[in-house]
Design a protein around this motif. Structure first.
Motif: not given
Length: 503
Positions: A16-21
């Motif tokens: 949930n904290a990591s929508p992208t690289a």
């Protein structure tokens, strides 16, 4: 119902904290710093020491972290788990402004081999990074900022069945160029907003004219709000579309994780957490002669050929700088170190799909809750061989961890004189191969194995809906993967000293 394993809950937080690289690397940085790892820079001279823990990033989308054993000397090996931070997605085009049929739309391009039909009828938003111009005291600088619009602002609607009567019989067909552009707003509403801004005397001329640029002013304004800047201060950006539905532990028995980007943030998380936890206990590095490392690369989904992909020199650069920092001689200590090193290439695997049983080999059917899958391919799409698979499975056996398909292993009886009983055991453990009439994906494993010459095993936790906007895996396999990687860090140096090959 049993309590949900905390490792799985921690993975959900990571997802949930990591929508992208970019966000995944940022979250990894936060966790590493919290665990006492020190950030260093590839641009600067390194100052490192035995027992120290460090990390660096490249492009803020690749991150390498390592912990140096207190008994390390130059020429000793590296125990590495590698994964990747990117996932298939729709990326915003450099010129994204599209107006058609009374709608403001955003031009996107496909990244990787996604199941693009799953992106229709989802509540979408954007996230990524922007380059912002900053002016302070007459000095101009440019900062890198991460952005994420937390509410749904876009959608790609499907065509009503009344206008596509054969969709259920002929299948859902679409054109990636013409049908994937998401809707941002209607032209009428956007025009009303524009008139309101033009009548506002506090609006600057530059801000009023942002709609003449390459992107809709409405989109730029939302991005600027997230970056805490004005639209005209945005010099460039890299944005992608994201699903707004959060990752979650689900299923009737709370046995699954439903989420986007499990391929491959699940393996990235498990390897990162394993490195952190294997080095956080007091004295955990006291008797360690090697360097424990995690390497999370960008651009695996598009071939790894970039300055920060697995095809770049980023990992060999790290191995070289660490080795030569502790070397006072001109002997070829790096070559010696590589021969003593081992890479676990961790990328998600295909679980057996009950509705498509014919897509799997009869004797190679990875199951959820069965632990990590060891991947084999005769054409070297995976880098596993008999020795590397044995090493990984021996670690699992010692810690009573499941490993997954049936394949006979033949080893030289003189290779491991102390492990005859273990050789008998592994004849009944499972590995994975694809059917001869099916295509096989690949990983960073063969790229690094061939480019560096490091021994490699390809593994991955089983999942379903791979490359969909919404994937699923098993809670148990998250825990098994984390524990297996942690055991690898703790056990490899001792086990490797007992293996005799190429003598």
């Amino acid at each position: 119902m049993a309590a949900i394993d905390p490792v799985a809950l921690d993975l959900v937080d990571f997802l949930n904290a990591s929508p992208t690289a970019f966000h995944a690397v940022d979250e990894a940085k936060r966790r590493l710093k919290e665990a006492g790892f020190v950030q260093i820079s590839e641009r600067e001279q390194w100052e490192i020491e035995e027992g120290g823990k460090y990390f660096f990033t490249r492009n803020h989308s690749t991150i390498i972290a390592f912990a140096i054993g207190k008994k390390y000397v130059a020429g000793n090996g590296f125990s590495i788990v590698g994964a990747h931070t990117d996932s298939p997605c729709l990326k915003v085009k450099p010129v994204s402004k599209v107006t058609k049929g009374g709608y403001l739309q955003v031009g996107v391009q496909t990244y990787g081999g996604g199941l693009w039909h799953t992106w229709f009828d989802r509540d979408l938003t954007v996230a990524g990074r922007v380059i912002v111009k900053e002016s302070k005291g007459g000095n101009v600088s440019y900062s890198h900022r991460l952005v994420r619009v937390n509410e749904p602002i876009m959608r790609i609607p499907t065509l009503a069945i009344h206008l596509d009567r054969n969709v259920n019989t002929d299948g859902f067909k679409f054109n990636a160029q013409g049908h994937l552009a998401p809707m941002l707003a209607t032209s009428v509403k956007a025009e009303i907003q524009k008139l309101a801004e033009e009548s506002d005397p506090t609006e600057s001329k530059d801000k009023k004219n942002t709609d003449k640029k390459k992107h809709h002013s409405l989109l730029l304004q939302r991005i600027a709000n997230e970056a805490s800047c004005e639209p005209e201060e945005i010099c460039d950006f890299e944005l992608q579309l994201c699903d707004t539905q959060p990752s979650i532990v689900a299923g009737a028995m709370k046995e699954f994780i439903f989420s986007g980007r499990l391929d491959n943030l699940c393996m990235s998380f498990c390897s990162l957490k394993a490195l952190i936890d294997s080095t956080s206990v007091e004295g955990s590095l006291d008797d360690e002669p090697s360097v424990r490392m995690v390497a999370l690369f960008d651009h695996e989904e598009v071939g790894s050929d970039s300055a920060q992909g697995a095809g770049s020199p980023v990992m060999i650069d790290a191995l070289s700088r660490i080795t030569h920092f502790f070397s006072a001689s001109s002997t070829k200590v790096l070559e010696k170190a590589i021969r003593r090193s081992f890479l676990v290439s961790a990328d998600m695997a295909h679980a057996l799909h009950p509705n498509y049983m014919d897509k799997h080999e009869d004797n190679h059917q990875p199951k959820m809750h069965g632990g990590l899958v060891i991947k084999h391919n005769a054409n070297q799409r995976y880098a596993t061989n008999a020795v590397t698979s044995f090493i990984f499975r021996e670690i699992a056996e010692k810690h009573q961890l499941p490993v997954q398909a049936f394949e006979k292993i033949t080893l030289d009886p003189n290779m491991l004189p102390e492990y005859h009983s273990i050789i008998l055991f592994i004849l009944f453990m499972q590995d994975f191969v694809v059917r001869n009439d099916m295509a096989c994906g690949s990983t960073i494993g063969p790229i690094l194995a061939s480019g560096i010459g490091i021994r490699t095993v390809d593994v991955g936790a089983p999942q379903l809906s791979m490359h969909s906007i919404r994937e699923m895996c098993a809670v148990d396999d998250v825990k098994y993967s984390y524990e297996h990687f942690k055991a690898f860090y703790n056990e490899f140096s001792v086990l490797d000293a007992k293996i005799k090959v190429d003598l």
